[in-house]
Scaffold this active site. Structure first.
Site, short mmCIF file in Angstrom:
data_model
loop_
_atom_site.label_atom_id
_atom_site.label_comp_id
_atom_site.label_asym_id
_atom_site.label_seq_id
_atom_site.Cartn_x
_atom_site.Cartn_y
_atom_site.Cartn_z
N HIS A 1 -9.69 0.63 4.83
CA HIS A 1 -8.43 0.93 5.52
C HIS A 1 -8.68 1.93 6.65
O HIS A 1 -9.49 2.84 6.51
CB HIS A 1 -7.42 1.51 4.52
CG HIS A 1 -6.03 1.56 5.08
ND1 HIS A 1 -5.64 2.54 5.96
CD2 HIS A 1 -4.97 0.72 4.93
CE1 HIS A 1 -4.38 2.31 6.31
NE2 HIS A 1 -3.96 1.21 5.70
N GLY B 1 2.23 2.18 10.81
CA GLY B 1 3.15 3.30 10.65
C GLY B 1 3.82 3.73 11.95
O GLY B 1 4.43 4.79 12.00
N ASN C 1 0.87 -1.18 0.00
CA ASN C 1 0.00 0.00 0.00
C ASN C 1 0.91 1.23 0.00
O ASN C 1 1.47 1.59 1.03
CB ASN C 1 -0.88 -0.04 1.26
CG ASN C 1 -1.72 1.21 1.43
OD1 ASN C 1 -1.78 2.05 0.53
ND2 ASN C 1 -2.37 1.33 2.59
N TRP C 2 1.03 1.82 -1.17
CA TRP C 2 1.99 2.93 -1.32
C TRP C 2 1.49 4.24 -0.70
O TRP C 2 2.23 5.20 -0.60
CB TRP C 2 2.31 3.15 -2.81
CG TRP C 2 3.09 2.06 -3.46
CD1 TRP C 2 3.47 0.85 -2.91
CD2 TRP C 2 3.63 2.06 -4.79
NE1 TRP C 2 4.19 0.12 -3.82
CE2 TRP C 2 4.30 0.83 -4.98
CE3 TRP C 2 3.60 2.98 -5.84
CZ2 TRP C 2 4.94 0.52 -6.19
CZ3 TRP C 2 4.24 2.67 -7.04
CH2 TRP C 2 4.89 1.45 -7.20
N LYS C 3 0.23 4.28 -0.35
CA LYS C 3 -0.38 5.49 0.24
C LYS C 3 -0.12 6.73 -0.64
O LYS C 3 -0.01 6.58 -1.86
CB LYS C 3 0.11 5.67 1.68
CG LYS C 3 -0.10 4.39 2.49
CD LYS C 3 0.04 4.56 3.96
CE LYS C 3 -0.17 3.22 4.63
NZ LYS C 3 -0.17 3.27 6.08
N GLY D 1 2.80 -1.14 4.31
CA GLY D 1 2.76 0.29 3.99
C GLY D 1 4.15 0.83 3.75
O GLY D 1 4.73 0.64 2.68
N GLY D 2 4.71 1.45 4.78
CA GLY D 2 6.01 2.13 4.67
C GLY D 2 7.09 1.32 3.97
O GLY D 2 7.81 1.84 3.11
P1 PGA Z 1 2.66 0.28 7.69
O1 PGA Z 1 1.21 0.46 7.04
O2 PGA Z 1 3.25 -0.97 7.12
O3 PGA Z 1 3.41 1.51 7.31
O4 PGA Z 1 2.47 0.17 9.17
C1 PGA Z 1 0.37 -0.63 6.82
C2 PGA Z 1 -0.92 -0.17 6.17
O5 PGA Z 1 -1.38 0.94 6.44
O6 PGA Z 1 -1.52 -0.90 5.37
#
Ligand code: PGA
Length: 263
Positions: A100, A179, A10-12, A240-241
């Site tokens: 999400h 995160g 998930n590149w956000k 995510g990150g």
């Molecule tokens: P993260 O995010 O790996 O940065 O904790 C996960 C997500 O929001 O899907």
């Protein structure tokens, strides 16, 4: 029955089109093709980078799934700024994230919106990664299990269960672990995932519930991926990150390829 592991990035709100092309080309180059046979790999860029990602995947003939981070609950009409399931499909999107915690919290998406988005995606033929997870205060008050069970129940309201395991993967993402670097203890993540599977069992029956993949998400990194993915009920990760750091995501995919999930 075995469930093939899914590693979804998930590149956000990161990666413009040019960055997407550059990053994905380099990622594809560094992925081991035999790993890609063992694991399904998905990237979820932001809307404006989907085309660039689709082109890069096609040009490189890469076995990578394209996912979107969101969709509209509406199929067309006067909904300024919205993007429909059919528009995503036209680009080559196969999956979409729904529910999400960042959408729930910052964009006020409640259970009914999530249910409507899930229906919009499925009825257009898109697959879904359905996210759920508790806040720190819900966990502290001992309500994690009932909270995630009720999120799943509301999301699946009115949805036909037949064949659902091929259309939906669930992602358990404790909000306090997203995160933050605070990863949920892998045995605890596995326990909550079993609670989710029991709930699915009740809602959609044993066959679909056992075949449905349930991922873990929240501060997954190269250094903890093997431990998390080694748990009996964890069928992959929503990352995510670490998904926009090539060395990290490559190592997470390699860790998944090393392990097999069996029931
Ligand atoms: P993260 O995010 O790996 O940065 O904790 C996960 C997500 O929001 O899907």
């Amino acid at each position: 029955m075995s469930r093939k592991k899914l590693i979804a990035g998930n590149w956000k709100l990161n990666m413009k089109q040019s960055e997407t092309k550059e990053f994905l080309t380099s990622l594809i180059g560094s992925l081991n093709s035999s790993n890609l046979k063992e694991v399904e790999v998905m990237v979820c860029p932001t809307f404006t980078s989907l085309n660039s990602a689709a082109d890069t995947i096609k040009t490189n003939k890469a076995n990578i799934i394209l996912g979107a981070q969101d969709l509209s609950q509406y199929s067309s009409g006067a909904y300024t700024g919205e993007i429909s399931a059919a528009m995503l499909q036209e680009i080559g999107v196969e999956y979409v994230l729904v529910g999400h915690s960042e959408r729930r919290e910052y964009f006020k998406e409640d259970d009914s919106v999530i249910n409507a988005k899930l229906k919009a995606a499925l009825s257009a033929g898109l697959k879904v990664v359905l996210c759920c997870g508790e806040s720190e205060s819900t966990r502290d008050s001992g309500k994690t299990d009932s909270w995630v069970s009720s999120q799943i129940e509301s999301a699946l309201q009115g949805i036909e269960s037949s064949g659902l395991a091929t259309k939906i993967a669930v992602a358990y993402e404790p909000i306090w672990a997203i995160g933050t670097g605070k990863v949920c203890e892998s045995s605890e993540a596995n326990r909550v995932i079993k609670v989710i599977r029991d709930k699915l069992n009740q809602l959609i029956g044993n066959t679909e519930a056992n075949a449905m993949r349930i991922l873990y998400g929240g501060s997954v990194k190269a250094k903890n991926a093997e431990e998390i993915l080694g748990q009996s009920d964890i069928d992959g990760c929503l990352v995510g990150g670490a998904s926009i750091i090539k060395e990290e995501i490559t190592a997470i995919i390699a860790a998944a390829a090393k392990l097999k999930v069996s029931l």
